[in-house]
Design a protein around this motif. Structure first.
Motif, PDB file in Angstrom:
ATOM      1  N   VAL A  36      42.759 -56.392 -49.736  1.00 54.97           N
ATOM      2  CA  VAL A  36      43.049 -57.805 -49.457  1.00 54.97           C
ATOM      3  C   VAL A  36      43.078 -58.125 -47.965  1.00 54.97           C
ATOM      4  O   VAL A  36      42.818 -59.267 -47.566  1.00 54.97           O
ATOM      5  CB  VAL A  36      44.398 -58.211 -50.090  1.00 54.97           C
ATOM      6  N   ASP A  37      43.393 -57.144 -47.129  1.00 56.47           N
ATOM      7  CA  ASP A  37      43.547 -57.403 -45.693  1.00 56.47           C
ATOM      8  C   ASP A  37      42.315 -56.894 -44.947  1.00 56.47           C
ATOM      9  O   ASP A  37      42.281 -55.762 -44.467  1.00 56.47           O
ATOM     10  CB  ASP A  37      44.815 -56.716 -45.180  1.00 56.47           C
ATOM     11  N   VAL A  38      41.277 -57.725 -44.877  1.00 54.09           N
ATOM     12  CA  VAL A  38      39.998 -57.337 -44.283  1.00 54.09           C
ATOM     13  C   VAL A  38      39.644 -58.317 -43.166  1.00 54.09           C
ATOM     14  O   VAL A  38      39.702 -59.535 -43.364  1.00 54.09           O
ATOM     15  CB  VAL A  38      38.861 -57.318 -45.326  1.00 54.09           C
ATOM     16  N   THR A  39      39.268 -57.776 -42.015  1.00 51.85           N
ATOM     17  CA  THR A  39      38.847 -58.590 -40.873  1.00 51.85           C
ATOM     18  C   THR A  39      37.403 -58.252 -40.545  1.00 51.85           C
ATOM     19  O   THR A  39      37.083 -57.114 -40.194  1.00 51.85           O
ATOM     20  CB  THR A  39      39.732 -58.328 -39.639  1.00 51.85           C
ATOM     21  N   GLY A  40      36.531 -59.238 -40.669  1.00 48.30           N
ATOM     22  CA  GLY A  40      35.124 -59.055 -40.309  1.00 48.30           C
ATOM     23  C   GLY A  40      34.815 -59.771 -39.013  1.00 48.30           C
ATOM     24  O   GLY A  40      35.222 -60.916 -38.821  1.00 48.30           O
ATOM     25  N   VAL A  41      34.117 -59.099 -38.093  1.00 44.62           N
ATOM     26  CA  VAL A  41      33.778 -59.699 -36.805  1.00 44.62           C
ATOM     27  C   VAL A  41      32.284 -59.571 -36.546  1.00 44.62           C
ATOM     28  O   VAL A  41      31.637 -58.627 -36.981  1.00 44.62           O
ATOM     29  CB  VAL A  41      34.577 -59.046 -35.652  1.00 44.62           C
ATOM     30  N   GLU A  42      31.768 -60.557 -35.838  1.00 46.65           N
ATOM     31  CA  GLU A  42      30.351 -60.595 -35.461  1.00 46.65           C
ATOM     32  C   GLU A  42      30.221 -61.526 -34.256  1.00 46.65           C
ATOM     33  O   GLU A  42      31.107 -62.342 -33.990  1.00 46.65           O
ATOM     34  CB  GLU A  42      29.515 -61.094 -36.642  1.00 46.65           C
ATOM     35  N   VAL A  43      29.141 -61.391 -33.505  1.00 45.24           N
ATOM     36  CA  VAL A  43      28.957 -62.248 -32.333  1.00 45.24           C
ATOM     37  C   VAL A  43      28.782 -63.714 -32.725  1.00 45.24           C
ATOM     38  O   VAL A  43      29.013 -64.618 -31.924  1.00 45.24           O
ATOM     39  CB  VAL A  43      27.752 -61.766 -31.490  1.00 45.24           C
ATOM     40  N   ILE A  44      28.354 -63.953 -33.967  1.00 45.31           N
ATOM     41  CA  ILE A  44      28.263 -65.313 -34.505  1.00 45.31           C
ATOM     42  C   ILE A  44      29.122 -65.362 -35.759  1.00 45.31           C
ATOM     43  O   ILE A  44      28.946 -64.548 -36.664  1.00 45.31           O
ATOM     44  CB  ILE A  44      26.814 -65.699 -34.837  1.00 45.31           C
ATOM     45  N   VAL A  95      33.705 -64.046 -41.890  1.00 42.11           N
ATOM     46  CA  VAL A  95      33.479 -63.363 -40.606  1.00 42.11           C
ATOM     47  C   VAL A  95      33.886 -64.265 -39.449  1.00 42.11           C
ATOM     48  O   VAL A  95      33.533 -65.446 -39.419  1.00 42.11           O
ATOM     49  CB  VAL A  95      31.992 -62.959 -40.449  1.00 42.11           C
ATOM     50  N   SER A  96      34.626 -63.683 -38.500  1.00 39.12           N
ATOM     51  CA  SER A  96      35.033 -64.399 -37.290  1.00 39.12           C
ATOM     52  C   SER A  96      34.215 -63.928 -36.101  1.00 39.12           C
ATOM     53  O   SER A  96      33.678 -62.816 -36.096  1.00 39.12           O
ATOM     54  CB  SER A  96      36.533 -64.169 -37.009  1.00 39.12           C
ATOM     55  N   ARG A  97      34.141 -64.776 -35.075  1.00 38.13           N
ATOM     56  CA  ARG A  97      33.352 -64.436 -33.888  1.00 38.13           C
ATOM     57  C   ARG A  97      34.159 -63.543 -32.954  1.00 38.13           C
ATOM     58  O   ARG A  97      35.301 -63.855 -32.602  1.00 38.13           O
ATOM     59  CB  ARG A  97      32.925 -65.709 -33.157  1.00 38.13           C
ATOM     60  N   ALA A  98      33.541 -62.443 -32.541  1.00 38.56           N
ATOM     61  CA  ALA A  98      34.170 -61.533 -31.582  1.00 38.56           C
ATOM     62  C   ALA A  98      33.104 -60.579 -31.062  1.00 38.56           C
ATOM     63  O   ALA A  98      32.146 -60.242 -31.766  1.00 38.56           O
ATOM     64  CB  ALA A  98      35.314 -60.752 -32.221  1.00 38.56           C
ATOM     65  N   ASP A  99      33.266 -60.156 -29.828  1.00 35.01           N
ATOM     66  CA  ASP A  99      32.360 -59.191 -29.220  1.00 35.01           C
ATOM     67  C   ASP A  99      32.785 -57.790 -29.648  1.00 35.01           C
ATOM     68  O   ASP A  99      33.889 -57.353 -29.325  1.00 35.01           O
ATOM     69  CB  ASP A  99      32.409 -59.320 -27.695  1.00 35.01           C
ATOM     70  N   PRO A 100      31.943 -57.043 -30.383  1.00 32.09           N
ATOM     71  CA  PRO A 100      32.333 -55.707 -30.829  1.00 32.09           C
ATOM     72  C   PRO A 100      32.545 -54.723 -29.691  1.00 32.09           C
ATOM     73  O   PRO A 100      33.161 -53.672 -29.889  1.00 32.09           O
ATOM     74  CB  PRO A 100      31.173 -55.273 -31.732  1.00 32.09           C
ATOM     75  N   HIS A 101      32.049 -55.059 -28.502  1.00 30.53           N
ATOM     76  CA  HIS A 101      32.261 -54.200 -27.338  1.00 30.53           C
ATOM     77  C   HIS A 101      33.567 -54.535 -26.617  1.00 30.53           C
ATOM     78  O   HIS A 101      33.959 -53.831 -25.683  1.00 30.53           O
ATOM     79  CB  HIS A 101      31.092 -54.332 -26.349  1.00 30.53           C
ATOM     80  N   ASN A 102      34.208 -55.603 -27.042  1.00 33.56           N
ATOM     81  CA  ASN A 102      35.473 -56.019 -26.412  1.00 33.56           C
ATOM     82  C   ASN A 102      36.305 -56.769 -27.457  1.00 33.56           C
ATOM     83  O   ASN A 102      36.453 -57.988 -27.402  1.00 33.56           O
ATOM     84  CB  ASN A 102      35.189 -56.907 -25.193  1.00 33.56           C
ATOM     85  N   LEU A 103      36.857 -56.036 -28.384  1.00 38.55           N
ATOM     86  CA  LEU A 103      37.543 -56.633 -29.521  1.00 38.55           C
ATOM     87  C   LEU A 103      38.847 -57.315 -29.105  1.00 38.55           C
ATOM     88  O   LEU A 103      39.606 -56.761 -28.292  1.00 38.55           O
ATOM     89  CB  LEU A 103      37.845 -55.562 -30.570  1.00 38.55           C
ATOM     90  N   PRO A 104      39.140 -58.480 -29.673  1.00 34.88           N
ATOM     91  CA  PRO A 104      40.371 -59.216 -29.325  1.00 34.88           C
ATOM     92  C   PRO A 104      41.572 -58.782 -30.164  1.00 34.88           C
ATOM     93  O   PRO A 104      42.316 -59.619 -30.687  1.00 34.88           O
ATOM     94  CB  PRO A 104      39.975 -60.662 -29.626  1.00 34.88           C
TER      95      PRO A 104
END
Length: 228
Positions: free
Chosen positions: A123-131, A137-146
């Protein structure tokens, strides 16, 4: 003599102003209104390419929910999600991943892996991508995760091969995954030598195993490590 010339020029100026004024009045009062963008004599059932912006009809506004519904109902999407679901079910038997494991999906694309996690009960999943691709999916730089250090119990990615800076990419995964957590990366199918090259990127993890898998109709090698 000069005075007469000046008077003459003044009269010409007044005459020019008067003529210009009459012309403007004629244009505004007697010029027929411009034609509309729609030809009243045209056949409404006949389709043609627009000749100008006047001929372009406005497109209906598509909501995010409607867009996602169309995308998620395609066979390609369903097959992609299904391949991730099978992969995560196998991971559950190999590792200590549970339904309450706070999971990070790096370079999550449209969110197929995130949806697969939800389908198996995580249930607790965080997906990140540049777009970003809401709501998965939320926006985030995989080389500099927030994210703060050690906040996830699982880090997962199938895009390590495509990372601009693989060393930084892996470093961010190790930083955000807690000690005892699991990091899983899938790379282009490879042998032992290539697996060892990938493992050199992990400086704070120990090797648990590797196997060949099929993800989104692509043959890949899955490498599993444990954060230490």
């Amino acid at each position: 003599m000069e005075k007469h010339i000046q008077i003459f020029l003044t009269k010409i100026s007044y005459l020019s102003i008067a003529v210009s004024t009459l012309i403007l009045i004629f244009i505004f009062c007697f010029q027929p209104p411009p034609q509309t963008c729609i030809n009243p004599n045209s056949n409404p059932n006949q389709k043609s390419h627009p000749l100008s912006t006047c001929h372009v009809s406005p497109r209906p506004i598509t909501t995010v929910d409607h867009k996602n519904h169309r995308l998620w109902s395609t066979n390609t999407w369903r097959k992609s999600v299904s391949s991730f679901t099978s992969l995560f079910i196998n991971l559950q038997t190999l590792t200590n991943i549970s339904n309450h494991t706070h999971s990070l999906i790096m370079s999550a694309g449209g969110g197929q892996a995130v949806m697969a996690m939800h389908q198996i009960g995580v249930v607790d999943v965080t997906g990140v991508e540049v777009i970003d691709s809401p709501p998965l999916v939320s926006r985030a730089d995989p080389h500099n995760l927030p994210f703060f250090d050690s906040v996830f119990g699982l880090g997962f990615s199938v895009e390590l091969d495509q990372a601009l800076f693989p060393d930084r990419y892996v470093s961010e995964m190790e930083r955000t995954v807690s000690v005892g957590g699991v990091i899983v990366v899938c790379v282009q199918v490879c042998g032992d030598d290539e697996v060892n090259d990938v493992l050199k990127l992990f400086r704070k993890s120990e090797f648990l195993g590797a196997r060949n898998v099929t993800v989104m109709a692509s043959k890949m090698t899955m490498i599993v490590v444990k954060r230490i």
